[in-house]
Write an enzyme that holds these catalytic residues in place. Structure first.
Site, PDB file in Angstrom:
ATOM      1  N   ASP A   1      44.361  -7.733   1.470  1.00 15.20           N
ATOM      2  CA  ASP A   1      43.978  -6.990   2.517  1.00 15.20           C
ATOM      3  C   ASP A   1      44.225  -5.562   2.279  1.00 15.20           C
ATOM      4  O   ASP A   1      45.521  -5.175   2.596  1.00 15.20           O
ATOM      5  CB  ASP A   1      44.455  -7.655   3.817  1.00 15.20           C
ATOM      6  CG  ASP A   1      43.857  -8.977   4.222  1.00 15.20           C
ATOM      7  OD1 ASP A   1      44.569  -9.996   4.313  1.00 15.20           O
ATOM      8  OD2 ASP A   1      42.689  -9.026   4.123  1.00 15.20           O
TER       9      ASP A   1
ATOM     10  N   LYS B   1      28.097 -32.962 -25.331  1.00 10.49           N
ATOM     11  CA  LYS B   1      27.896 -31.666 -24.893  1.00 10.49           C
ATOM     12  C   LYS B   1      28.680 -31.203 -23.772  1.00 10.49           C
ATOM     13  O   LYS B   1      28.695 -31.741 -22.900  1.00 10.49           O
ATOM     14  CB  LYS B   1      26.526 -31.554 -24.440  1.00 10.49           C
ATOM     15  CG  LYS B   1      25.842 -30.039 -24.438  1.00 10.49           C
ATOM     16  CD  LYS B   1      24.401 -30.062 -24.115  1.00 10.49           C
ATOM     17  CE  LYS B   1      24.016 -28.502 -24.140  1.00 10.49           C
ATOM     18  NZ  LYS B   1      24.698 -27.616 -23.157  1.00 10.49           N
TER      19      LYS B   1
END
Length: 854
Positions: free
Chosen positions: A371, A528
């Site tokens: 912040d 895969k």
């Protein structure tokens, strides 16, 4: 259960004292009784289990229930059995025994005024569970800071299955509804209701009344019924519901309520209204979840419905003219429950001397962020920085404008309790003064003078904050300005890699099916992996340089530092002169050790050291090696696959062998750098196993094939379970609501070779619009990338007029990936969902997967 401050001791008092415990929950004293009472006889779930569950999900549940009047359904003696159901009490008004610290609001009905509790903290949630509350129901609106009902901030559709219809049919209707809502500019997330059906949630910006939202929902339900008359019903008539899914649009009435996300159900089993992913709704085994399953899910990943709450917080209920700059700050905090400073008044604006204070705080909330706060006009103007302060002038970071904070926040450090706004630990990262260069509503430029021992190293750095979108947009960019003077003498230039004099490009597989595998060729099969393809160039020795390059040559080493040392060890050639060049996939795994491409997206493009460190913690990556192109200076690309595989397994410890004829129980490697197994034998068996493991499919490789660098070969065939298509972005359409500052949908296409007489570079054939599957982070990043690629000409050759009417064209340079149901007869993607950008690929790499009309 979690008690915040621990048990305060047992109460005194007669024979019943053994059944009482006095504990502190969120700083509140609460008496718990009969913890061993069985609330769900069928599963043996006790009151203690219920209290523990609600304590664990408090942060998530409260985000969706905060400041909404809570209607409760209580089973004081448990839910009972099918033969003898327990008695249920439907309760709105608070009773006399309610603790004084329970937040409450009055709501005037036609004949009475009802006092409702607000489920705004963990103590209130625990108290509700203690008095036998299982179900919590809330409306689609909140009370405003003055205690009056605000306009609705979300739209909800309840998909209720009739007789003969199940959850699978509800999921299908949910997908249809999602597509219609998307056309309205509303993204949607599903919640399995814990009963029979599915709830769909979309965030609103608070600009419409409940009556207006209800009318829109009703029209949406009627449109679904018109499109699918055999499957969908939009009228309330119960006698017509058999065999159909009733789309209950009335949940948006101001007086109606919906069971709160993460609330238990008072059924025979402790089922939960559980947020789900759209991918889960595709599963043929989709079921309602019980509380234990929900607890395990929250341990593994954050609240799946969080984006809706984020969008609501971002959109609010419209802008309000305020004279008190801290009104919004105070409305979100209770000084009795948070250690944060909550001053009663706002100081007068300062005199504008040109110098003021700043602080950068490290905030470990639901997600780590930083912040930035700048003293201005008597308050701290504040921005949340999800990726921290930028360290490279060429890479801007997102900065989200938040509410102004009091000046006392300059020195605040501490722990904000669970259940409170911004719960988590807050510490000061750096602080000091700043010199103001410019302050406008849409642009702020400051020079920060940090602490000498702070992360900014006491070096003056100039930053520009620039708002994107309209005046109401909360999204800004923070940019590190280039130094106005040369850097310090002696700064080192990056060293060059000298692993090999040769350069390689990955060999590519063509899409296909089992039918494409010739019986005359000897095939080997690999799973895969759903990740980013990367070549690893590894110099020899403990200090040898390592570099990871994607398909299009981008160096991503800095994004994956955990792979560097492990690659040195895994590819140790014994100190030989040439090191090694490996081919593999960078993947991120989910809790079941399955590749998660969405999780990997959080690592892409992250290079700042602090941001990388946090990203490593949240999404560690692995490098699955499946080929060896060079070893000890000797090229291997011209050798057959079988020989390269043997050499690879000699160099890097493998989990399987080429000669394996059966699939082991666990085929997913978990070491950071590892060779996944390969398989011979029946391809159908391997493909079935990949489906069982939740993988994408398999790659079939001819054992005698050489490595064709940079080429797509028939000797490598990829066979997928899920239909996925890489696409090129050629434009976007504006969004509405919380997407007003980003986009509503992407217009995508697939390159095709030029026909005779056409440009040989080819054309971009339109493949449709993608408007779903995006996270808020995706929307912001993509919009920023798209704004960098403006174009005046339509890059497609066949966009329908209705899609092109309000389109914003961009240069066709960005590649992404989408899942879809099937190809339409016109060659469009049906029901596409965004998976993510493919920074490892260029438009020239994109080919059509499967078949589609010409």
């Amino acid at each position: 259960m979690a008690t915040g401050a621990g048990a305060a001791g047992r109460s005194a008092g007669g024979a019943d004292s053994a059944h009482r415990e006095v504990v502190l929950v969120g700083g509140r004293r609460l008496t718990l009784t009969h913890l061993d009472k069985v609330m769900y006889p069928e599963t043996g779930t006790t009151k203690a289990d219920i209290l523990g569950y609600y304590a664990a999900v408090a942060d998530a549940l409260i985000r969706h229930a905060r400041d909404r009047p809570a209607t409760r359904k209580r089973w004081v003696h448990g839910v009972g059995t099918p033969q003898e159901p327990g008695q249920v009490f439907f309760q709105k008004n608070l009773g006399d025994g309610t603790p004084a610290w329970v937040a409450r609001r009055e709501l005037a009905h036609t004949a009475r005024v009802t006092v409702y509790p607000l489920v705004n903290d963990v103590a209130t949630l625990a108290w509700l569970a203690q008095i036998g509350t299982l179900e919590i129901h809330v409306p689609q609106w909140r009370f405003d800071t003055a205690g009056a009902p605000a306009r609705p901030d979300r739209l909800v559709l309840d998909l209720d299955p009739g007789e003969g219809v199940g959850l699978a049919e509800c999921a299908e209707v949910a997908r249809w509804a999602r597509a219609l809502l998307l056309d309205m500019g509303l993204d949607t997330l599903p919640v399995t209701s814990g009963s029979k059906g599915i709830h769909l949630y979309s965030a609103l910006d608070g600009s419409h009344t409940s009556e207006q939202v209800g009318q829109v929902a009703h029209e949406l339900a009627k449109a679904l019924e018109a499109d699918h008359p055999g499957e969908v019903l939009s009228t309330m008539t119960r006698s017509l519901r058999a065999g159909k899914v009733f789309v209950d649009w009335s949940q948006n009435n101001a007086s109606k309520t919906t069971i709160a996300p993460y609330s238990l159900r008072g059924l025979m089993r402790p089922l939960v209204a559980a947020p789900r992913s759209w991918r889960e709704l595709e599963s043929p085994g989709l079921e309602q979840l019980d509380y234990r399953q929900v607890l395990r899910r929250l341990e593994r990943s954050p609240d799946l419905l969080g984006p809706v709450a984020d969008a609501i917080d971002a959109g609010g209920g419209g802008t309000v003219e305020r004279t008190d700059r801290l009104q919004q700050y105070r409305s979100k905090r209770d000084a009795r429950r948070t250690p944060e400073p909550v001053p009663a008044t706002t100081p007068a604006p300062d005199s504008g001397s040109g110098q003021a204070a700043f602080v950068i705080q490290e905030h470990h909330a639901r997600a780590l962020h930083f912040d930035l706060r700048l003293e201005h006009d008597g308050v701290l103007a504040s921005w949340a920085l999800p990726k921290g302060m930028p360290v490279d002038p060429t890479h801007n970071h997102l900065a989200v404008r938040t509410e102004d904070h009091p000046l006392e926040y300059l020195e605040f450090e501490g722990d904000i309790p669970a259940g409170e706004y911004g719960a988590g630990s807050m510490s000061i990262w750096d602080s000091g003064s700043y010199s103001l260069q410019k302050w406008r509503d849409d642009e702020v430029i400051v020079i920060l003078h940090g602490r000498p021992d702070g992360p900014l190293a006491g070096i003056d750095r100039e930053f520009a904050l620039i708002r994107t979108g309209e005046a109401t947009s909360r999204n800004w960019l923070i940019h590190l300005m280039k130094p106005k003077r040369p850097g310090p003498a002696g700064a080192r230039a990056p060293t060059q890699l000298s692993t090999s004099d040769r350069t390689y490009s990955p060999m590519l597989a063509r899409p296909g099916s089992l039918r494409d595998l010739s019986a005359e060729i000897d095939w080997t099969y690999e799973m895969k992996w759903d990740g980013i393809r990367a070549l690893a160039y590894v110099e020899p020795g403990a200090s040898g340089q390592v570099r990871l390059l994607t398909r299009n040559g981008n160096d991503v080493t800095a994004s994956f530092p955990e792979l560097v040392d492990d690659l040195r060890v895994a590819a140790d050639t014994g100190g030989g002169p040439g090191g090694a060049v490996l081919d593999g996939e960078v993947v991120a795994l989910d809790s079941k050790n399955r590749p998660d491409f969405s999780r990997l997206q959080t690592r892409l493009g992250v290079t700042d050291a602090r941001a990388v460190q946090e990203a490593r913690r949240l999404a560690p990556v692995h490098y699955f090696v499946f080929d060896l192109l060079e070893r000890d200076g000797t090229p291997l690309a011209d050798q057959p696959y079988s020989a390269r595989r043997i050499a690879l397994e000699e160099l890097v410890t493998a989990t399987g062998a080429v000669a394996t004829s059966t699939v082991p129980a666990s085929t997913v490697p978990t070491s950071t750098v590892q060779v996944p197994p390969s398989f011979s034998g029946d391809a159908q068996t391997v493909l079935a196993t990949s489906l069982q493991l939740g993988l994408e499919g398999l790659i079939a490789k001819a054992t005698g094939s050489t490595y064709s660098s940079g080429r797509r070969s028939d000797h490598w065939v990829k066979i997928k379970h899920v239909k996925a298509q890489e696409v090129v972005i050629g434009g976007w359409r504006p969004g509405n609501g919380h997407r007003g500052s980003t986009f509503g949908s992407l217009l995508v296409g697939i390159p095709e070779p030029g026909r005779p007489g056409e440009d040989p570079a080819g054309r971009l054939r339109y493949a449709g619009r993608i408007g779903t599957g995006f996270r808020d982070r995706d929307l912001t990043i993509l919009r920023r990338r798209l704004d960098e690629l403006p174009a005046t000409a339509n890059p497609f050759d066949d966009v329908p007029p209705e899609d092109a009417a309000d389109a914003v064209w961009v240069q066709p340079a960005l590649v992404g990936e989408a899942e879809f149901a099937e190809w339409t007869p016109s060659g469009r993607l049906r029901h596409p969902s965004w998976r993510g950008l493919r920074p490892d690929k260029t438009p020239l790499d994109v080919v059509r997967e499967g078949t589609a009309p010409p």
